[in-house]
Write a protein that holds these residues in place. Sequence first.
Motif, mmCIF file in Angstrom:
data_model
loop_
_atom_site.group_PDB
_atom_site.id
_atom_site.type_symbol
_atom_site.label_atom_id
_atom_site.label_comp_id
_atom_site.label_asym_id
_atom_site.label_seq_id
_atom_site.Cartn_x
_atom_site.Cartn_y
_atom_site.Cartn_z
ATOM 1 N N LYS A 203 0.669 -1.144 -0.068
ATOM 2 C CA LYS A 203 -0.093 0.027 0.067
ATOM 3 C C LYS A 203 0.943 1.405 -0.263
ATOM 4 O O LYS A 203 0.325 2.318 -0.815
ATOM 5 N N LEU A 204 1.955 1.085 0.748
ATOM 6 C CA LEU A 204 2.871 2.419 0.777
ATOM 7 C C LEU A 204 4.076 2.419 0.072
ATOM 8 O O LEU A 204 4.943 3.347 0.032
ATOM 9 N N ASN A 205 4.303 1.060 -0.629
ATOM 10 C CA ASN A 205 5.481 0.957 -1.483
ATOM 11 C C ASN A 205 6.644 1.205 -0.655
ATOM 12 O O ASN A 205 7.462 1.814 -1.247
ATOM 13 N N THR A 206 6.937 0.902 0.459
ATOM 14 C CA THR A 206 8.279 1.097 1.045
ATOM 15 C C THR A 206 8.413 -0.024 2.215
ATOM 16 O O THR A 206 7.198 -0.671 2.472
ATOM 17 N N SER A 207 9.300 0.333 3.088
ATOM 18 C CA SER A 207 9.280 -0.642 4.399
ATOM 19 C C SER A 207 8.904 0.192 5.587
ATOM 20 O O SER A 207 8.898 1.469 5.435
ATOM 21 N N PHE A 208 8.848 -0.199 6.580
ATOM 22 C CA PHE A 208 8.454 0.388 7.742
ATOM 23 C C PHE A 208 9.479 1.253 8.391
ATOM 24 O O PHE A 208 9.328 2.570 8.595
ATOM 25 N N ASN A 209 10.772 0.891 8.123
ATOM 26 C CA ASN A 209 11.901 1.727 8.669
ATOM 27 C C ASN A 209 11.939 2.980 7.647
ATOM 28 O O ASN A 209 12.208 3.899 8.239
ATOM 29 N N LYS A 210 11.971 2.599 6.273
ATOM 30 C CA LYS A 210 12.263 3.950 5.432
ATOM 31 C C LYS A 210 10.908 4.879 5.465
ATOM 32 O O LYS A 210 11.451 5.953 5.552
ATOM 33 N N TYR A 211 9.789 4.480 5.870
ATOM 34 C CA TYR A 211 8.728 5.100 6.081
ATOM 35 C C TYR A 211 8.935 6.024 7.314
ATOM 36 O O TYR A 211 8.686 7.420 7.101
ATOM 37 N N LEU A 212 9.299 5.530 8.266
ATOM 38 C CA LEU A 212 9.699 6.145 9.692
ATOM 39 C C LEU A 212 10.959 7.366 9.507
ATOM 40 O O LEU A 212 10.612 8.275 9.948
ATOM 41 N N ASN A 213 11.889 6.785 8.827
ATOM 42 C CA ASN A 213 12.847 7.638 8.556
ATOM 43 C C ASN A 213 12.573 8.762 7.658
ATOM 44 O O ASN A 213 13.067 9.980 8.100
ATOM 45 N N ASN A 214 11.729 8.781 6.796
ATOM 46 C CA ASN A 214 11.160 9.795 6.050
ATOM 47 C C ASN A 214 10.480 10.634 6.660
ATOM 48 O O ASN A 214 10.685 11.986 6.412
ATOM 49 N N ILE A 215 9.649 10.168 7.573
ATOM 50 C CA ILE A 215 8.788 11.301 8.537
ATOM 51 C C ILE A 215 9.867 11.955 9.456
ATOM 52 O O ILE A 215 9.666 13.086 9.511
ATOM 53 N N ARG A 216 10.895 11.353 10.126
ATOM 54 C CA ARG A 216 11.752 12.162 11.021
ATOM 55 C C ARG A 216 12.607 12.911 10.190
ATOM 56 O O ARG A 216 12.945 13.931 10.660
ATOM 57 N N LEU A 217 13.144 12.719 9.155
ATOM 58 C CA LEU A 217 13.829 13.597 8.197
ATOM 59 C C LEU A 217 13.229 14.879 7.953
ATOM 60 O O LEU A 217 13.798 15.712 7.831
ATOM 61 N N ASP A 218 11.902 14.561 7.489
ATOM 62 C CA ASP A 218 11.077 15.625 7.244
ATOM 63 C C ASP A 218 10.882 16.626 8.092
ATOM 64 O O ASP A 218 11.196 17.960 7.914
ATOM 65 N N TYR A 219 10.762 16.123 9.497
ATOM 66 C CA TYR A 219 10.983 17.296 10.666
ATOM 67 C C TYR A 219 12.303 17.625 10.842
ATOM 68 O O TYR A 219 12.199 18.785 11.144
ATOM 69 N N ALA A 220 13.359 17.042 10.599
ATOM 70 C CA ALA A 220 14.663 17.504 10.931
ATOM 71 C C ALA A 220 14.996 18.341 10.008
ATOM 72 O O ALA A 220 15.629 19.675 10.308
ATOM 73 N N ILE A 221 14.496 18.441 8.622
ATOM 74 C CA ILE A 221 14.924 19.219 7.620
ATOM 75 C C ILE A 221 14.267 20.614 8.048
ATOM 76 O O ILE A 221 14.912 21.904 7.937
ATOM 77 N N THR A 222 13.030 20.572 8.454
ATOM 78 C CA THR A 222 12.256 21.738 8.989
ATOM 79 C C THR A 222 13.088 22.426 10.117
ATOM 80 O O THR A 222 13.283 23.740 10.153
ATOM 81 N N LEU A 223 13.639 21.832 11.370
ATOM 82 C CA LEU A 223 14.380 22.308 12.004
ATOM 83 C C LEU A 223 15.635 22.890 11.726
ATOM 84 O O LEU A 223 15.792 23.982 12.101
ATOM 85 N N MET A 224 16.105 22.360 10.836
ATOM 86 C CA MET A 224 17.531 22.814 10.166
ATOM 87 C C MET A 224 17.157 24.103 9.602
ATOM 88 O O MET A 224 18.287 25.131 9.429
#
Length: 270
Positions: A203-224
């Motif tokens: 359904k999401l065409n990714t793995s759990f770890n990659k999905y979670l990392n994308n979400i976390r990196l998204d937030y990190a980019i905003t903070l940076m």
Amino acid sequence: MIPFYETTDNALRTFYTTKFNFPSHLHSHLELLYVKTGEIIVTIHGETKRLREGDFAVIFPNVIHSYNSETSDNQIESRILIAICGINLTGEFLKKVTRYYPGNPFITSGNLHENVIYAMEQLEIERRDGQDLSACAALLQLILARCIPVLDLIKNNDMPSYDLTGKIVTFVSEYFQEPLTLSILAEHLNVSKYHLSRIFSTKLNTSFNKYLNNIRLDYAITLMQLTDYSLTQISMDSGFESQRTFNRAFLEVFHLSPSEYRQNTKRTKS
């Protein structure tokens, strides 16, 4: 470039991007997308559409959506303008934005009022020039005034309940800053982790770890981009267990280190 999440309280963020790929996610802001050139595949609340030059999309708060430009068959380089706006800027449209959702979130170029294009471009200019929030609010409300009549609004209490995929997206969006594993997610949703792995894959065409990392990196980019926090603090605030894990995930996605990315951002601003 990837969008930010509901934990940020920034009133407005706008940016141009050429390639925009992000899995299903949601946040508490109003999101607007305008295709300047090229095309992009957008999915909003389960409805998928290929948007081409001049097309527009409106994503209300807490509506699941995703983007995919890699499957585009257009040879023209895409140039996409994104505006992510706090609902405090919506003025008299606040109740409509929070109590309804668009039955038709896509507006084709032939049906898009010219005021919308002007206002989107002016929002980007305001963001670059220091972000006069009164002017931003006026521009956003102009966009909503022109778009809402063609969005076929539906009351939120008539919105179909989320399936398992929607529940996954909602839970991860809320708890990505905390220690989170596939087993924790499976326990919360009362399903096996093997079933969840299949959902991520099919359904999401990714793995759990990659999905979670994308979400976390998204937030990190905003903070940076918006703070002077240390990279160690940013990695912790974004949910990574260590700065080493953060650096490895960042390098895998962006092909440069967090410190290199921050330096590039500072040079661009100057």
